[in-house]
Design a protein around this motif. Structure first.
Motif, mmCIF file in Angstrom:
data_model
loop_
_atom_site.group_PDB
_atom_site.id
_atom_site.type_symbol
_atom_site.label_atom_id
_atom_site.label_comp_id
_atom_site.label_asym_id
_atom_site.label_seq_id
_atom_site.Cartn_x
_atom_site.Cartn_y
_atom_site.Cartn_z
ATOM 1 N N ASP A 59 -10.859 7.055 4.868
ATOM 2 C CA ASP A 59 -10.282 6.209 3.820
ATOM 3 C C ASP A 59 -9.118 5.377 4.354
ATOM 4 O O ASP A 59 -8.831 4.303 3.823
ATOM 5 N N ASN A 60 -8.419 5.876 5.370
ATOM 6 C CA ASN A 60 -7.273 5.162 5.934
ATOM 7 C C ASN A 60 -7.644 4.321 7.151
ATOM 8 O O ASN A 60 -6.777 3.900 7.905
ATOM 9 N N GLN B 185 -4.986 -4.174 1.898
ATOM 10 C CA GLN B 185 -4.619 -2.778 1.657
ATOM 11 C C GLN B 185 -3.429 -2.371 2.525
ATOM 12 O O GLN B 185 -2.520 -1.678 2.061
#
Length: 515
Positions: free
Chosen positions: A272-273, A152
């Motif tokens: 989420d990060n 990611q």
């Protein structure tokens, strides 16, 4: 005037004694001699430094090799360094006798004066503490299963890089890519280190603290010569160095404490990060041998900062430098770029980007990356080694104390006995039938090239570096056509910064291949 009078007095008293000791050493039995080299005084060093700069070390070594052989001794100030400029000898010392030459030199006087300690992996002496730190890095962060967790982050950085290049490609000016590459690699290492996809402002703040600190270290070379006197003459430099170190701590400690807090909460509030795992996480609970107590202890925040700083520095400049050299050669050699693009096109079809799964199907891509590392290694020397105990090599002694051992990477990478036309950029040499088809870049089997070092102290990030180079080179060629600036040639002249970089950074016309 008083300071310089003191210096002259020290020299007048010490030089005659040093000369006598030097002559006595040279007249001793062959098995007790140091490897040969030009005349030197232990305090001042070789007299050739009076007319040559240390930055000329490579041509100096090449000229001295013809006279003294592939194993020779130089004195730079108070430092004694033995250089190896032969691939067979390098393989013998680093691989066949790896444990005997896996130590690091004792801390230089400059380190003791500045109060810095050997806490990172590169600087830690060979022993239990080094094994724990290196094993933690290779198993917890650089293992392929861990590296996959940061896909990611790589996708995010690729998007940032391609977006910035598209923005710059829309102007009439040629694109200077070095800053784009450095920022992209730094982003990726920050994500892996601190476990968060941070915004640009935060990353720039970390980047500035790191770079200001590293740039100032260069100004401390004055401490090499007569360090105990230099500490008084240049005391303001020591003060500035400590101020920059404090700034570095102020920026990094909040990130470390944030990961500690997340761990203490059982990682329940991970956003989420936020990555599931990062380098700081592996360091928070790590226990290392304590030389003072004989027991194990946890790392302090200061020690974690040094290890994080090492992680960021080691993976940023080396990879971004190698990436720029590779892209410069693709601009200079258009047929190579066209061949690489055709290979990518055959594999990915109409895909928007080259995925990590595609890389194993692109042998010419790997050949391009290997040729870039062979022809333009980011470091022309490995980090200094030292013998764990006095050793004898080819009839000469390599002392374990007060002696640095180093290896000349370019003499191995460019050996005409191994490589046909070694100064030419020719990726085909790494394809079946080429002289490098079976190359082992770790140097374990045969020392044909050593861009990552070799032996016990080989760069632990070799797999990560190859992944990043292949991933970004493939996507840069897939997304853009790279052309030379009209009327200009790509200048491959080298200069030394933190790594060996292009003296004139790459300027290219970058044309998007698709909308």
């Amino acid at each position: 005037m008083e300071v310089w009078s003191l210096i002259l007095l020290c020299l007048s008293l010490y030089l005659p004694l040093a000369f006598l000791l030097h002559r006595k050493q040279r007249s001793g039995p062959p098995h007790l001699r140091l490897p040969p080299g030009p005349p030197a005084f232990p305090l001042v060093g070789n007299l050739l430094w009076l007319r040559r700069s240390v930055s000329d070390i490579e041509p100096i070594l090449r000229s001295l090799r013809a006279r003294y052989g592939p194993l020779l001794t130089l004195h730079i100030g108070s430092r004694r360094t033995i250089f190896v400029v032969d691939r067979a000898l390098a393989h013998k010392l680093l691989v066949q006798s790896g444990a005997a030459f896996a130590d690091r030199p004792l801390a230089q006087p400059i380190n003791r004066l500045l109060g810095s300690r050997e806490v990172d992996i590169n600087g830690t002496p060979y022993g239990p503490r080094w094994r724990v730190l290196r094993r933690n890095l290779t198993a917890e962060i650089l293992h392929p299963s861990r590296v996959r967790l940061y896909g990611q982050g790589r996708d995010k950085v690729l998007s940032i890089l391609l977006g910035e290049l598209r923005r710059r490609a829309g102007t009439e000016e040629p694109v200077v890519v070095v800053e784009c590459f450095q920022y992209a690699m730094f982003c990726l290492l920050v994500f892996m280190c601190f476990g968060e996809i941070l915004d640009e402002k935060a990353i720039r703040e970390i980047e500035k603290a790191q770079r200001d600190f590293l740039l100032y270290v260069v100004k401390l070379n004055v401490f090499i010569f007569l360090p105990w006197i230099a500490q008084w003459v240049f005391r303001n430099r020591r003060k500035r160095f400590l101020e920059l170190r404090q700034k570095q701590e102020d920026v990094l400690i909040p990130l470390i404490r944030a990961r500690r807090g997340l761990r203490d909460e059982g990682r329940k509030n991970r956003g989420d990060n936020s990555f599931q795992y990062c380098y700081v996480d592996s360091l928070l609970d790590l226990e290392v041998p304590d030389n003072k107590s004989g027991r194990t202890k946890k790392l302090t925040d200061e020690e974690i900062i040094s290890l994080c700083s090492e992680f960021l520095n080691a993976g940023t400049d080396t990879t971004s430098t190698a990436l720029q050299w590779i892209m410069a050669n693709l601009v200079k050699h258009q047929p190579v770029q066209a061949k690489l693009f055709d290979e990518i096109s055959d594999v990915v079809g109409d895909a928007r980007e080259v995925s990590e799964e595609d890389l194993g199907k692109l042998p010419y891509l790997k050949a391009v990356v290997l040729e870039g590392l062979r022809r333009h290694p980011p470091g022309h020397f490995v980090l200094p080694h030292a013998a764990t105990e006095d050793a004898t090599v080819d009839g000469y002694v390599i002392p374990s104390t007060a002696t640095t051992l180093n290896f000349m990477v370019t003499e191995i990478n460019w050996d005409a006995k191994v490589w046909e036309d070694p100064m030419e950029f020719r990726p085909e040499r790494f394809l079946p039938g080429g002289e490098g088809a079976d190359v082992d870049i770790t140097g374990s089997r045969d020392m044909m090239m050593m861009p990552f070092g070799a032996g016990r102290r080989i760069c632990p990030g070799i797999g990560l570096a190859m992944l990043h180079l292949e991933f970004f080179v493939a996507n840069l060629v897939w997304a853009f056509e790279w052309k030379p600036v009209d009327g200009g040639e790509v200048d491959l002249t080298e200069t030394l910064a933190f790594t060996v970089v292009m003296k004139n950074p790459l300027r290219a016309c970058v044309v998007p291949r698709r909308s």
